[in-house]
Motif scaffolding. Structure first.
Motif, PDB file in Angstrom:
ATOM      1  N   SER A   6       0.855  -1.185   0.000  1.00  0.00           N
ATOM      2  CA  SER A   6       0.000   0.000   0.000  1.00  0.00           C
ATOM      3  C   SER A   6       0.891   1.235   0.000  1.00  0.00           C
ATOM      4  O   SER A   6       2.032   1.196   0.471  1.00  0.00           O
ATOM      5  CB  SER A   6      -0.901   0.005   1.233  1.00  0.00           C
ATOM      6  OG  SER A   6      -0.209   0.503   2.359  1.00  0.00           O
ATOM      7  N   PRO A   7       0.380   2.348  -0.531  1.00  0.00           N
ATOM      8  CA  PRO A   7       1.202   3.572  -0.561  1.00  0.00           C
ATOM      9  C   PRO A   7       1.663   3.976   0.831  1.00  0.00           C
ATOM     10  O   PRO A   7       2.797   4.395   1.024  1.00  0.00           O
ATOM     11  CB  PRO A   7       0.251   4.623  -1.139  1.00  0.00           C
ATOM     12  CG  PRO A   7      -0.831   3.870  -1.821  1.00  0.00           C
ATOM     13  CD  PRO A   7      -0.937   2.534  -1.150  1.00  0.00           C
ATOM     14  N   ARG A   8       0.782   3.803   1.797  1.00  0.00           N
ATOM     15  CA  ARG A   8       1.121   4.189   3.166  1.00  0.00           C
ATOM     16  C   ARG A   8       2.247   3.315   3.712  1.00  0.00           C
ATOM     17  O   ARG A   8       3.174   3.794   4.360  1.00  0.00           O
ATOM     18  CB  ARG A   8      -0.132   4.040   4.033  1.00  0.00           C
ATOM     19  CG  ARG A   8      -0.036   4.621   5.417  1.00  0.00           C
ATOM     20  CD  ARG A   8      -1.333   4.338   6.162  1.00  0.00           C
ATOM     21  NE  ARG A   8      -1.364   4.937   7.473  1.00  0.00           N
ATOM     22  CZ  ARG A   8      -1.855   6.135   7.752  1.00  0.00           C
ATOM     23  NH1 ARG A   8      -2.324   6.886   6.774  1.00  0.00           N
ATOM     24  NH2 ARG A   8      -1.864   6.603   8.975  1.00  0.00           N
ATOM     25  N   ARG A  62       5.576   4.252   2.154  1.00  0.00           N
ATOM     26  CA  ARG A  62       6.167   5.433   2.757  1.00  0.00           C
ATOM     27  C   ARG A  62       6.748   5.098   4.128  1.00  0.00           C
ATOM     28  O   ARG A  62       7.836   5.544   4.487  1.00  0.00           O
ATOM     29  CB  ARG A  62       5.112   6.535   2.882  1.00  0.00           C
ATOM     30  CG  ARG A  62       5.680   7.856   3.338  1.00  0.00           C
ATOM     31  CD  ARG A  62       4.600   8.871   3.564  1.00  0.00           C
ATOM     32  NE  ARG A  62       3.594   8.354   4.481  1.00  0.00           N
ATOM     33  CZ  ARG A  62       2.468   8.994   4.773  1.00  0.00           C
ATOM     34  NH1 ARG A  62       2.202  10.145   4.209  1.00  0.00           N
ATOM     35  NH2 ARG A  62       1.606   8.465   5.601  1.00  0.00           N
ATOM     36  N   VAL A  65       0.916  -4.137   4.137  1.00  0.00           N
ATOM     37  CA  VAL A  65       0.245  -2.960   4.667  1.00  0.00           C
ATOM     38  C   VAL A  65       1.081  -2.388   5.803  1.00  0.00           C
ATOM     39  O   VAL A  65       2.103  -2.955   6.190  1.00  0.00           O
ATOM     40  CB  VAL A  65      -1.199  -3.296   5.121  1.00  0.00           C
ATOM     41  CG1 VAL A  65      -2.062  -3.632   3.923  1.00  0.00           C
ATOM     42  CG2 VAL A  65      -1.209  -4.443   6.113  1.00  0.00           C
TER      43      VAL A  65
END
Lengths: 325, 445
Positions: free
Chosen positions: B149-151, B154, B176
């Protein structure tokens, strides 16, 4: 604070505004002596008389046109449609004239007009009296759309609508009309474009509209027993839409569900979802989910009615799916 | 305007490079011409030089040492002192087109295939077009890499974690945020001790997390992470060779009915301790060199709901069979209850593992790194075998396959085979080991 129903709270805002501003008048079928189909104007006819509580025949396009002219020339009409479905009969006037007049006059004309009506499925009112349709109005430049979910917001948002300069759709969910809650006494306004975080949480954000706020709160309460922490955001107005508050919540939780009783395609959920992916992509830990009413004409039978709207069970299921993503 | 230190291109074909280490720390003053970090390309290593004086600022998004990133990836900034207060290294690159990125030069230090003569500074030739490729975080999902996931991506970047190695727990295996945070907790535990050497760090992570598991039972997730890391570490760093032999364990089998109810682990621990005392090269570890151990502490692999764990029987040589059996019983019970303490897990010098109860004959155990070897026990199955070759007489005997995996960096094939042969001999003549009631004889009898 005084305990009032949703309808009483909105009526208080209308009554106070009418006392203060003689330019405000109400038109609608049964808005006069009858006091409104849903008691939206109860008691006001006795106080302000037939000129300011104006009964109309069944001719929506006609009285929308009339009110548009009245607003252009300095009055503040409040059009009481009973059901939002009936607004559709005047869409030509509304979209071609009402929404554009300020722009076409380079701002010299104002359009202070409130269009109110019931929304929502669930009283066996059948397909012509169960519509919500507010995503249409969000799509058109020039309109504002308020979706109060409780008595205090009903008063505060209605008061703000009555003092603005734009045409405002004030949408009242039928399930909420008799909902009681504390309402601030005296002057109370809720600014447009300011969402409320009605419950704080950390695991997922649920943006819910009107009656869905209450369902979502109950689901959040139930799931808290399992250690699941939901944050519930009530946008309160969808035009303008407070994207910043939603983004701030997603920044915290990483997961987003939008629950809206209206149809999914091109709806508020799609709009919020697009904003969050555009401005908060890196905040997302899971795909955004939407839960909407079924994309079908509203049925008449109570059991079928229940099947086409989100409820606590489907919200809970969708939350669990979101957390499993 | 702060100067950007980017991954330079060491040759025209270089597309990505590895940050080996920073020669300066975040916040250190840097003088013009000073080397700030070492990077490694396809063929050569190079030190990266700052062309400006100032303070080194390393943003969170900078790749951690050891990570391979595309040429042009931002590594750090050299910021003039006057700009220091207003400059936020984590605000992102002001100009992603990267026009001003020729702020660094490089000096090839590879003596064999250096692309530039030593001492000559070469402006990075590739920055202009490569900057548009941006950092890995900005690119889409790489082919073959797991979904993330993008989160989580990051979070991995700011924690300095290579997410390609993580196991995702999201739908269809997507990584995730919780997966990254779990891995970050492990890394933090290791860094918190100020470990300097890599093997130290690995050891400490495992200890810290094993300990956490044992005491607070944080669940399968953390333990799986530890096992995954240790198995991969062992597989990638050792030179494992597995030898198999078959032992006639008929008399050893008869000891199972002994009053103390010894298990195969107890019997083989006793036998292995004797063999280890005779073959000290097998009772060793690899820590940048061979380390001989004085004591013989044998770990036994125990299958628990959270995963395999190997508690250690200490000083096996000094113990009698009933003593070993008592220790083993309580270790296994603690392992299954998740109540092992740190000192019950660490300090092993050799490990036993048993899959015989599942009808497995032979297998290839993975070494419990950094130990030298592990002995796998197969099933003790009754078989028809030749008992007297001259008469051709056959008989039914209990036969067990023993699988010894050893680290060929530490020991060669012949000495390891001699060790395994000795275990076989002892297993076939258990009275030489278990004959005395007061303890196991560690010397040849």
């Amino acid at each position: 604070m005084t305990e009032k129903t949703f309808t009483e709270a909105a009526r208080e805002a209308l009554s106070d505004a009418m006392d203060a501003d003689p330019a405000i008048f109400v038109v609608g079928e049964g808005a006069g002596e009858r006091g409104g189909n849903f008691e939206t104007t109860a008691g006001l006819y006795e106080k302000h008389g037939p000129l300011r509580l104006c009964d109309t025949p069944i001719c929506e396009r006609g009285f929308i046109g009339m009110c548009t002219g009245a607003a252009m020339t300095g009055a503040r009409p409040v059009v009481d449609f009973m059901f939002t479905d009936f607004i559709l009969d005047g869409l030509g006037e509304l979209i071609n004239q009402t929404s554009k007049m300020q722009y076409m006059s380079n701002g010299r004309l104002k359009m202070p007009m409130v269009l109110r009506g019931c929304i929502g499925i669930g009283h066996s009112a059948a397909t012509h009296h169960s519509g919500s349709y507010y995503p249409f109005f969000v799509h058109i430049p020039g309109f504002r759309v308020a979706l109060p979910s409780n008595p205090a917001d009903a008063k505060g948002l209605f008061a703000t609508a009555l003092r603005g300069e734009d045409p405002v759709f004030f949408m009242e969910h039928r399930h909420l009309l008799n909902l009681k809650g504390p309402v601030p006494d005296g002057e109370h306004r809720v600014p447009f474009g300011q969402a409320a975080v009605v419950r704080e949480g950390t695991d997922a954000t649920v943006v819910a509209l009107t009656v869905m706020v209450h369902h979502a709160l109950q689901v959040a309460e139930e799931l808290s027993g399992e250690g699941i922490s939901l944050e519930i955001v009530d946008p309160r107005t969808v035009a303008p839409l407070d994207v910043e508050t939603i983004l701030a919540s997603v920044r915290k939780t990483g997961r987003l569900l939008i629950v809206d009783e209206t149809f999914m395609p091109c709806g508020i959920g799609a709009e919020i979802s697009a904003h969050v992916t555009e401005h908060g992509f890196d905040e997302l830990d899971a795909p955004i989910k939407r839960l909407n009413g079924a994309h079908v004409p509203t049925p008449y039978s109570p059991s079928l009615e229940r099947a086409v709207v989100p409820d606590r069970t489907t919200i809970e299921e969708t939350v669990r799916e979101l957390l499993a993503e | 305007m702060p100067y950007e230190i980017v991954m330079p291109r060491l040759g025209w074909n270089m597309e990505e490079g590895t940050l080996v280490e920073w020669l300066k720390k975040d916040g250190d003053p840097v003088i013009k011409g000073e080397m700030v970090c070492t990077i490694e390309g396809d063929k050569a290593a190079a030190e990266v030089e700052s062309f400006e004086a100032g303070i080194l600022k390393i943003p969170y998004a900078s790749p951690p040492p050891g990570q391979t990133v595309p040429v042009g990836t931002l590594l750090g900034y050299v910021v003039a002192e006057a700009e220091l207060e207003t400059f936020d290294p984590n605000a992102g690159r002001a100009d992603d087109a990267g026009s001003g990125a020729v702020a660094v030069g490089l000096t090839a230090v590879d003596p064999v295939e250096g692309t530039a003569p030593a001492g000559v500074s070469v402006p990075d030739p590739g920055t202009g077009d490569v900057a548009e490729r941006a950092t890995p975080a900005a690119t889409g999902r790489e082919r073959g890499a797991p979904a993330i996931s993008p989160r989580a991506r990051r979070a991995a970047q700011s924690a300095g974690i290579d997410w390609r190695r993580l196991q995702g727990t999201g739908r269809s295996g997507r990584i995730v945020e919780r997966d990254v945070l779990g891995a970050a907790r492990g890394l933090k535990a290791a860094r918190g001790h100020g470990a300097e050497r890599r093997h130290e760090a690995v050891r400490r992570i495992d200890r810290a997390m094993d300990g956490t598991f044992g005491k607070t039972n944080t669940g399968q997730g953390d333990m799986r992470q530890v096992i995954a890391r240790r198995m991969a570490e062992s597989h990638q760093t050792t030179a494992p060779v597995t030898l198999n032999t078959e032992a006639d364990v008929t008399s050893l089998w008869s000891l199972i009915s002994d009053a103390c109810h010894p298990s195969w682990y107890d019997l083989m621990a006793g036998i292995t301790a004797v063999a280890l005392a005779e073959h000290p090269v097998m009772n060793t570890s690899w820590r940048d060199g061979v380390v001989l151990h004085d004591g013989i502490h044998i770990g036994i692999a125990v299958d628990t709901t959270g995963g395999v764990i190997a508690p250690v029987i200490r000083d096996v040589s000094g113990k009698s069979l009933p003593e070993i059996a008592a220790v083993t019983k309580s270790l296994i019970q603690n392992a299954r209850e998740g109540s092992l303490t740190l000192d019950q897990i660490e300090g092993g010098t050799f490990t036993l593992t048993n899959l015989g109860m599942y009808d497995v004959d032979a297998f290839t155990p993975i070494i419990h790194h950094p130990q030298c070897a592990i002995l796998g026990l197969g099933r003790a199955a009754p078989r028809v075998v030749v008992v007297d070759e001259s008469s051709g007489e056959t008989g039914v005997r209990r036969m067990m396959t023993l699988s010894l995996t050893f680290d060929h960096r530490i020991v060669d094939g012949a000495p390891a085979a001699r060790f395994l042969q000795r275990i076989k001999q002892l297993a076939e003549a258990p009275e030489s080991v278990f004959g005395k009631a007061d303890g196991i004889q560690t010397g040849p009898s």
